[in-house]
Every structure is written in structure tokens, then in C-alpha cells.
Design a protein around this motif. Structure first.
Motif, short mmCIF file in Angstrom:
data_model
loop_
_atom_site.label_atom_id
_atom_site.label_comp_id
_atom_site.label_asym_id
_atom_site.label_seq_id
_atom_site.Cartn_x
_atom_site.Cartn_y
_atom_site.Cartn_z
N ASP A 44 0.87 -1.18 0.00
CA ASP A 44 0.00 0.00 0.00
C ASP A 44 0.91 1.22 0.00
N PRO A 45 1.26 1.74 -1.17
CA PRO A 45 2.23 2.83 -1.24
C PRO A 45 1.69 4.16 -0.74
N SER A 46 0.37 4.25 -0.50
CA SER A 46 -0.19 5.51 -0.02
C SER A 46 0.18 5.76 1.44
N GLN A 47 0.59 4.73 2.17
CA GLN A 47 0.99 4.91 3.56
C GLN A 47 2.40 5.50 3.63
N SER A 48 2.69 6.09 4.78
CA SER A 48 4.02 6.70 4.95
C SER A 48 5.09 5.66 5.24
N THR A 49 4.68 4.46 5.65
CA THR A 49 5.65 3.42 6.00
C THR A 49 6.22 2.78 4.74
N ALA A 50 7.55 2.67 4.68
CA ALA A 50 8.21 2.05 3.55
C ALA A 50 8.20 0.53 3.68
N MET A 92 9.22 0.53 -11.24
CA MET A 92 8.51 -0.59 -11.86
C MET A 92 7.37 -0.01 -12.68
N ALA A 93 7.03 -0.69 -13.76
CA ALA A 93 5.96 -0.22 -14.64
C ALA A 93 4.68 -0.98 -14.38
N GLY A 94 3.57 -0.24 -14.39
CA GLY A 94 2.24 -0.83 -14.28
C GLY A 94 1.49 -0.62 -15.57
N ALA A 95 0.17 -0.68 -15.50
CA ALA A 95 -0.66 -0.48 -16.69
C ALA A 95 -0.52 0.95 -17.20
N GLY A 96 -0.46 1.08 -18.52
CA GLY A 96 -0.34 2.40 -19.12
C GLY A 96 0.94 3.09 -18.69
N ALA A 97 0.78 4.31 -18.20
CA ALA A 97 1.95 5.09 -17.77
C ALA A 97 2.18 4.99 -16.27
N SER A 98 1.52 4.08 -15.57
CA SER A 98 1.66 3.96 -14.12
C SER A 98 3.07 3.50 -13.75
N ARG A 99 3.61 4.11 -12.71
CA ARG A 99 4.94 3.75 -12.24
C ARG A 99 4.92 3.66 -10.71
N LEU A 100 5.78 2.78 -10.18
CA LEU A 100 5.95 2.62 -8.75
C LEU A 100 7.45 2.67 -8.45
N GLU A 101 7.87 3.60 -7.62
CA GLU A 101 9.30 3.81 -7.37
C GLU A 101 9.85 2.85 -6.31
N SER A 158 1.42 7.70 -4.94
CA SER A 158 0.02 7.69 -5.39
C SER A 158 -0.20 6.73 -6.55
N SER A 159 0.65 5.73 -6.69
CA SER A 159 0.51 4.77 -7.79
C SER A 159 -0.82 4.04 -7.69
N PRO A 160 -1.50 3.81 -8.82
CA PRO A 160 -2.81 3.17 -8.77
C PRO A 160 -2.75 1.66 -8.59
N ASP A 290 -27.64 4.75 0.88
CA ASP A 290 -27.54 6.06 1.54
C ASP A 290 -26.11 6.34 2.03
N THR A 291 -25.13 5.74 1.36
CA THR A 291 -23.72 6.00 1.66
C THR A 291 -23.15 6.94 0.60
N VAL A 292 -21.91 7.39 0.82
CA VAL A 292 -21.23 8.27 -0.14
C VAL A 292 -20.11 7.48 -0.81
N ALA A 293 -20.10 7.48 -2.15
CA ALA A 293 -19.11 6.73 -2.91
C ALA A 293 -17.94 7.63 -3.31
N GLY A 294 -16.77 7.02 -3.42
CA GLY A 294 -15.59 7.74 -3.87
C GLY A 294 -14.58 6.78 -4.45
N THR A 295 -13.53 7.33 -5.03
CA THR A 295 -12.41 6.54 -5.57
C THR A 295 -11.12 7.11 -5.02
N GLY A 296 -10.30 6.24 -4.43
CA GLY A 296 -9.07 6.69 -3.79
C GLY A 296 -8.11 7.36 -4.76
N SER A 297 -7.33 8.31 -4.23
CA SER A 297 -6.34 9.03 -5.03
C SER A 297 -4.92 8.75 -4.55
N GLY A 298 -4.79 8.01 -3.45
CA GLY A 298 -3.49 7.83 -2.83
C GLY A 298 -3.18 8.89 -1.79
N PHE A 299 -4.02 9.91 -1.71
CA PHE A 299 -3.88 10.97 -0.73
C PHE A 299 -5.17 11.11 0.07
#
Length: 330
Positions: A44-50, A92-101, A158-160, A290-299
Motif C-alpha cells: 500500500d504505497p499511499s501509507q508513509s511506511t516504507a 517498476m511499470a504498471g498499466a499504461g503510464a503507471s509507475r511505482l518507485e 500515489s501509484s494506482p 444512503d452512503t457516499v461513494a468515492g475513488t481513492g487518489s493515494g492521498f
């Protein structure tokens, strides 16, 4: 009378028992990363822990010369198939232009990058210094060892969601003696190092949710008009993670009616929470209803909560409060 004078030259020495050392011993080496590659697993790269993974490089060297050979073996690892990020990290390369450092280090503390002599912008490679014994009775001398490097995947990325990988074609070079791997006289033909891959998987996940308190303020008279207030819910989810946020009915509800309780008694003030500032869409805890939907951004993402106390019979004056639990489904 003719005379013949004879003389002989006597050679003294142990013929076949002495040899002159060659300028350079005949050594070949093979090397590879243990298990054929580096796998960070599910991250889970969105966390601060490496995420840190120790990596073992195995090698074996053969000496077919008649002298021992001290060797500096250099493990040259470049940027790999996904290239370098703007900050110099490998990717590392993911789908499309996605990258993970990520990065490879020579030390566990992450102070020295494991580089390649072929990359001008990288520091020197990881190395090992040892002695390969000479051949004996016609059999080559051998030496096997290991070198540790350290794979580091930093947090706050913020890699997807998806699978990521990079392939590497490293090069093993060697210098005779205890010398730097940056020595230009290294021998390209001395050894080989097997290709390897680096991989990681980002799965949908949410790592944090917080909420500010919602205050309706103070009423100085009867509850004959609406009293409104707002709160903010903050949700942190991996980029691309679909999620829904639900709110329960609180700790003092009567059925589905939310209520705040008097701190010093059993009186109540009814109220409700809404998804819109028009106070028409009640916020509950039934997914998709009656909930609120969203999509994560990594932030961290902020969602407003709208609260209203409607006109009602005014209860005993005092301080009223309720506790509502926030649920995040993903």
C-alpha cells in the motif's frame, strides 16, 4: 696432430618443478539473485511506511590457473526496463503510464545506492573481495559466496491499483586485487550475472479515516428553527480503490432517529446527518443506498457532512452530545 678439445655445459636445476606466475589468473564467475528476483508482495504505497526487502546475491568463481587469485567482484545493476524516476529512484511499470518507485542499496540504512559502472549518474556497484584458490591436481579451485543488497519501496506514493514489474540485465565484472569497482581496467569477460525481475502488487485498500467534530452551536431560546452544522471526514485509500462511506445512527438513537443525549440526564435532542447541503439526502450505512461513494487518489480526500437539528419541543437546557461511527467499505 689434430686435437679435439671438448667441454660440457652442466645445467643445474629441477626441470619441471618451477613455474612463473602469470600476470593475471584465469578466473570465471557466475552469479544471480536468490529466487530469481525481488518481490515486494502486496503493498500500500499511499501509507508513509516504507517496505524493505533484503536481497541475497549468490556467486561462484572458478580458477584454472596455478596461482591463487585475489578478486574484486562487482555487481553492476542499472536502472532496469522501466527507467529512472525524476528523483533518481528506479521504477517498476504498471498499466499504461503507471509507475511505482523503489531503490536498491548496498547498505541496510539506505545510504549507498547499488549502482552500475555503465550508468554515469549512478554510484559504484555492490562488490565483494576474496581469494579464489589455484587449481590442484588438475581440478579448478572454486570459491562461493554471497553479497547482500537491500530493496526499498518508499511510502507516500500515489501509484494506482495493479501489478508492477521491472526487468534487469545486470553485468558482473571483476578486477584482480582489492580495488574499486570504478577501475577502468575491469575485465568484461570474467563473469556473468543472471537477469532478474522486481515486482510488486497494489491491491485496493484504505489505510486511514478521521472526522472532525460537528457542532450545532448554542441555542439561546426555544428550538423553533433549524440549527445547522458541518463536519469533515478524511479518507485515505490507494489510488483507484472504489470505496463507500457510511454513518451509523449513533449511540443514543431511537430506532433510526438520531438523538443527542443530555450530559446530566435523560433528555434528548433529535438531529440528522445528510450527504448534501440541501439536507434532502440522509446519510446512513446501507451500501449503495444512503452512503457516499468515492475513488481513492493515494492521498487524503475530504468529504463534507451536513447536520441539522429541526424544530422540536425544547428539552431541559444543558449540553447534548452523540457519537457516530464512520464506516469505510472497499
Amino acid at each position: 696432430m689434430n686435437r679435439l678439445l671438448l667441454c660440457c655445459l652442466v645445467l643445474i636445476g629441477g626441470l619441471g618443478l618451477m613455474w612463473a606466475p602469470s600476470a593475471q589468473a584465469d578466473v570465471t564467475c557466475q552469479s544471480g539473485i536468490q529466487n530469481g528476483g525481488i518481490n515486494f508482495g502486496n503493498v500500500d504505497p499511499s501509507q508513509s511506511t516504507a517496505v524493505d526487502v533484503p536481497v541475497t546475491i549468490n556467486y561462484t568463481c572458478r580458477n584454472t590457473d596455478n596461482q591463487d587469485a585475489q578478486l574484486t567482484l562487482c555487481f553492476n545493476i542499472g536502472y532496469g526496463s522501466a527507467g529512472a524516476a525524476a528523483d533518481g529512484n528506479r521504477q517498476m511499470a504498471g498499466a499504461g503510464a503507471s509507475r511505482l518507485e523503489f531503490q536498491l542499496y548496498r547498505d541496510a540504512a539506505g545510504g549507498y545506492i547499488a549502482g552500475s559502472i555503465d550508468e554515469a549518474t549512478m554510484p559504484q556497484p555492490a562488490r565483494d573481495v576474496f581469494t579464489v584458490p589455484r587449481k590442484r591436481w588438475g581440478a579448478p579451485g572454486t570459491y562461493s559466496g554471497t553479497v547482500n543488497i537491500y530493496a526499498h519501496l518508499p511510502g507516500n506514493q500515489s501509484s494506482p491499483v495493479g501489478s508492477y514489474n521491472a526487468s534487469f540485465t545486470p553485468k558482473l565484472t571483476g578486477n584482480f586485487g582489492n580495488v574499486s569497482c570504478l577501475n577502468d581496467s575491469y575485465d568484461d569477460g570474467i563473469s556473468t550475472m543472471s537477469p532478474f525481475t522486481v515486482q510488486a502488487t497494489i491491491k485496493p485498500s484504505c489505510s486511514a479515516v478521521t472526522a472532525t467534530d460537528l457542532s450545532f452551536g448554542q441555542s439561546t431560546g426555544l428550538l423553533t428553527a433549524n440549527m445547522d452544522g458541518t463536519s469533515v471526514i478524511s479518507v485515505t485509500c490507494v489510488n483507484g480503490t472504489p470505496y463507500r462511506v457510511g454513518l451509523n445512527d449513533g449511540t443514543s438513537a431511537s430506532g433510526t432517529a438520531r438523538r443527542m443525549k443530555l450530559s446530566t440526564g435523560n433528555d434528548y435532542v433529535t438531529y440528522d446527518l445528510y450527504r448534501d447541503n440541501g439536507y434532502s439526502q440522509r446519510w446512513g450505512n446501507t451500501q449503495g443506498t444512503d452512503t457516499v461513494a468515492g475513488t481513492g487518489s493515494g492521498f487524503s480526500q475530504q468529504i463534507a457532512v451536513y447536520g441539522r437539528v429541526p424544530p422540536q419541543v425544547t428539552p431541559t437546557p444543558g449540553s447534548y452530545a452523540d457519537t457516530v461511527t464512520v464506516y469505510v467499505y472497499y
